[in-house]
Design a protein around this motif. Structure first.
Motif, PDB file in Angstrom:
ATOM      1  N   LEU A  74      60.842  12.582 -20.089  1.00  0.00           N
ATOM      2  CA  LEU A  74      61.674  12.777 -18.908  1.00  0.00           C
ATOM      3  C   LEU A  74      63.092  13.182 -19.305  1.00  0.00           C
ATOM      4  O   LEU A  74      63.512  13.012 -20.439  1.00  0.00           O
ATOM      5  N   THR A  75      63.826  13.698 -18.327  1.00  0.00           N
ATOM      6  CA  THR A  75      65.222  14.073 -18.512  1.00  0.00           C
ATOM      7  C   THR A  75      66.081  13.264 -17.545  1.00  0.00           C
ATOM      8  O   THR A  75      65.553  12.552 -16.681  1.00  0.00           O
ATOM      9  N   HIS A  76      67.398  13.374 -17.704  1.00  0.00           N
ATOM     10  CA  HIS A  76      68.287  12.676 -16.765  1.00  0.00           C
ATOM     11  C   HIS A  76      68.063  13.183 -15.348  1.00  0.00           C
ATOM     12  O   HIS A  76      68.091  12.396 -14.386  1.00  0.00           O
ATOM     13  N   ALA A  77      67.819  14.481 -15.197  1.00  0.00           N
ATOM     14  CA  ALA A  77      67.555  15.049 -13.865  1.00  0.00           C
ATOM     15  C   ALA A  77      66.335  14.388 -13.233  1.00  0.00           C
ATOM     16  O   ALA A  77      66.324  14.056 -12.039  1.00  0.00           O
ATOM     17  N   LEU A 107      58.717  15.193 -13.390  1.00  0.00           N
ATOM     18  CA  LEU A 107      58.208  13.884 -12.962  1.00  0.00           C
ATOM     19  C   LEU A 107      56.698  13.900 -12.753  1.00  0.00           C
ATOM     20  O   LEU A 107      56.012  12.898 -12.990  1.00  0.00           O
ATOM     21  N   THR A 108      56.165  15.029 -12.318  1.00  0.00           N
ATOM     22  CA  THR A 108      54.738  15.133 -12.030  1.00  0.00           C
ATOM     23  C   THR A 108      53.899  14.846 -13.277  1.00  0.00           C
ATOM     24  O   THR A 108      52.964  14.043 -13.242  1.00  0.00           O
ATOM     25  N   ASN A 109      54.240  15.504 -14.382  1.00  0.00           N
ATOM     26  CA  ASN A 109      53.477  15.300 -15.626  1.00  0.00           C
ATOM     27  C   ASN A 109      53.618  13.868 -16.136  1.00  0.00           C
ATOM     28  O   ASN A 109      52.657  13.261 -16.617  1.00  0.00           O
ATOM     29  N   TRP A 110      54.810  13.322 -16.032  1.00  0.00           N
ATOM     30  CA  TRP A 110      55.050  11.947 -16.506  1.00  0.00           C
ATOM     31  C   TRP A 110      54.242  10.936 -15.692  1.00  0.00           C
ATOM     32  O   TRP A 110      53.611  10.034 -16.249  1.00  0.00           O
ATOM     33  N   LEU A 111      54.255  11.102 -14.370  1.00  0.00           N
ATOM     34  CA  LEU A 111      53.494  10.201 -13.512  1.00  0.00           C
ATOM     35  C   LEU A 111      51.995  10.298 -13.789  1.00  0.00           C
ATOM     36  O   LEU A 111      51.271   9.302 -13.709  1.00  0.00           O
ATOM     37  N   LEU A 135      49.263  11.458  -6.277  1.00  0.00           N
ATOM     38  CA  LEU A 135      48.063  12.174  -6.720  1.00  0.00           C
ATOM     39  C   LEU A 135      48.346  13.592  -7.213  1.00  0.00           C
ATOM     40  O   LEU A 135      47.512  14.190  -7.896  1.00  0.00           O
ATOM     41  N   LEU A 136      49.524  14.132  -6.877  1.00  0.00           N
ATOM     42  CA  LEU A 136      49.852  15.503  -7.286  1.00  0.00           C
ATOM     43  C   LEU A 136      49.734  15.747  -8.794  1.00  0.00           C
ATOM     44  O   LEU A 136      49.275  16.811  -9.209  1.00  0.00           O
ATOM     45  N   PRO A 137      50.138  14.786  -9.635  1.00  0.00           N
ATOM     46  CA  PRO A 137      50.017  15.047 -11.072  1.00  0.00           C
ATOM     47  C   PRO A 137      48.588  15.279 -11.553  1.00  0.00           C
ATOM     48  O   PRO A 137      48.380  15.758 -12.663  1.00  0.00           O
ATOM     49  N   PHE A 138      47.606  14.957 -10.718  1.00  0.00           N
ATOM     50  CA  PHE A 138      46.217  15.025 -11.152  1.00  0.00           C
ATOM     51  C   PHE A 138      45.456  16.216 -10.562  1.00  0.00           C
ATOM     52  O   PHE A 138      44.227  16.268 -10.659  1.00  0.00           O
TER      53      PHE A 138
END
Length: 467
Positions: free
Chosen positions: A31-34, A337-341, A388-391
């Motif tokens: 992740l980044t600060h953003a 955030l999507t990939n991290w989640l 569920l978006l990350p999947f």
């Protein structure tokens, strides 16, 4: 502790959590600060939405603005959703619905349908189911339909001699809400939240959810919901003596409306034409938003709608709120955030989204449980969809089906606070029709029927190549 103090405490907790997440927590790998800023504002916003700290649309605007102020996301990306076709079809659809309500067209349709059915519990509850289902796609907003349909049900209940909050009175109230509100899952245009959930998906998956496709995908669910719902309400609430009485009440209401006005005719033609063009969108190659706006413009030119109507009959706060919610999908992907989640939630969600048969059973149950905490229908749906978006690339079915499952499953009313449109419908009849027990019983029935309806849809989705 007063409600005001409760909101203040919730607001302080939300702000403190947001500040801690954005500026004091170590940034996780990947992740980044953003991304931390976006995650922090999402946490704060949800606390604000759950406890209604400030109006929902204001929370949404503060969330988007915070991204820009803290330089996490450029203004063009934060507010990009407000220039999309989804936002404009919501605006156009609400305007068409406002015209249908203003001219009395919706009320006329409802009473006309009721005049064809026996004036008893079974006949009029069936009439409310059918009229509500026909009217549902014409008004993409739950609250006006709830506010309009329950007084009609009360008039019928009084004419049939049912006591307030009796089983029969409760049944007619629920028949009105079932027909006008529950069937919103049957049509893309039946509620703005359908467009909001659709707008959270990546563009290539949104294309699956055209007006016509949505309708076809939901035909089995609609049949199950209407047939099983009708028998459920008849079993739970039909009076012992269900002998038909005079149709005088309905005939009086139709007589009071008088002949169909010019504005009603213009509105009817506009709505029918718009729905036909939405169904044929891929054939005529005219975007749904353009179709809606063209017919709204015609209604304005014909003076069916006025500038004042756009001020008083359009819920601009709702439109803004939906826009801010929809912005989350793209921004979460942009900041990573999507990939991290996906990595964090994979052990829990992976098994659910790998098989459509499992998904249509487990996801509704999860949503039912979330509704005990998150009151807002759109907030619940947004939270689940975003989780569920990350999947999307790992799903064993089209991610478009997530929107279908979400939109049918957020509509529960087991406890009174869970469903704002039900509160609107109850307020429209001074809380004088349905008992709390009747609401709970019917909600449990709906929760089971919804899952059955979704299961019945799966073979159709397989045939359509999306499951």
């Amino acid at each position: 502790m007063t409600m005001k103090h409760g909101k203040l405490i919730a607001g302080i907790i939300g702000l403190v959590l947001g500040i801690v997440i954005a500026f004091f927590l170590p940034i996780p790998h990947g992740l980044t600060h953003a991304a931390m800023v976006v995650l922090a504002t999402l946490v704060t916003a949800n606390i604000f939405w759950i406890f209604n700290v400030i109006p929902s649309f204001a929370t949404g605007l503060l969330m988007l603005s915070t991204w820009v102020v803290l330089q996490a996301v450029p203004f063009e990306d934060s507010f990009a959703i407000f220039s999309t076709t989804t936002m404009w079809i919501i605006i156009g659809g609400l305007a068409l619905g406002a015209a249908a309500t203003k001219t009395g067209l919706i009320t006329r349709i409802a009473y006309k349908i009721m005049s064809y059915f026996p004036a008893n519990f079974k006949g009029q509850s069936l009439a409310l189911f059918i009229s509500g289902t026909i009217i549902a796609p014409m008004i993409p907003s739950a609250h006006p339909k709830a506010a309009m349909s329950t007084p009609i049900a009360k008039g019928i209940s009084d004419a049939l001699g049912y006591k307030p909050k009796s089983a029969a009175s409760s049944g007619l109230f629920l028949a009105a809400m079932w027909g006008f509100f529950v069937t919103e899952g049957s049509f893309l245009s039946a509620t703005a939240q359908n467009y909001a959930f659709k707008g959270l998906l990546p563009a290539k998956y949104q294309a699956v959810l055209s007006w016509g496709n949505w309708f076809l995908m939901m035909i089995p669910w609609t049949i199950i919901i209407l047939v099983a719902g009708y028998f459920l309400l008849s079993f739970l609430f039909k009076p012992k003596d269900d002998t038909p009485v005079s149709r005088e009440f309905i005939n009086e209401q139709l007589k009071a409306l008088g002949p169909m006005s010019k504005n009603e005719k213009i509105t009817a033609i506009s709505i029918i034409a718009a729905i036909i063009m939405w169904i044929l969108e891929s054939t005529i190659n005219i975007p749904s938003a353009v179709t809606a706006l063209v017919w709204v413009s015609i209604l304005v030119a014909a003076k069916v709608l006025t500038a004042e109507d756009f001020k008083t009959r359009m819920s601009w706060s709702t439109i803004i709120f939906i826009g801010t919610v929809m912005a989350l999908g793209n921004v979460m992907q942009t900041v990573g955030l999507t990939n991290w989640l996906r990595d964090v939630l994979k052990p829990v969600i992976g098994p659910i989204i790998g098989n459509i048969w499992v998904a249509v059973i487990v996801l509704p149950i999860i949503i039912y449980l979330i509704k005990f905490v998150v009151v807002s229908l759109i907030s619940t749906g947004t939270l689940v969809t975003l989780a569920l978006l990350p999947f999307v690339t790992q799903m064993g079915f089209s991610p478009a089906l997530i929107v279908i499952i979400v939109t049918t499953s957020v509509n529960v009313w087991l406890l009174s606070y869970m469903n704002a449109p039900f509160l609107t419908g109850s307020a429209a009849v001074q809380d004088g029709m349905a008992s709390r027990v009747s609401l709970a019983k019917s909600s449990i029935g709906y929760m089971a029927i919804n899952i059955i309806g979704l299961l019945v849809c799966v073979p159709v989705w397989h045939l359509m190549g999306i499951a």
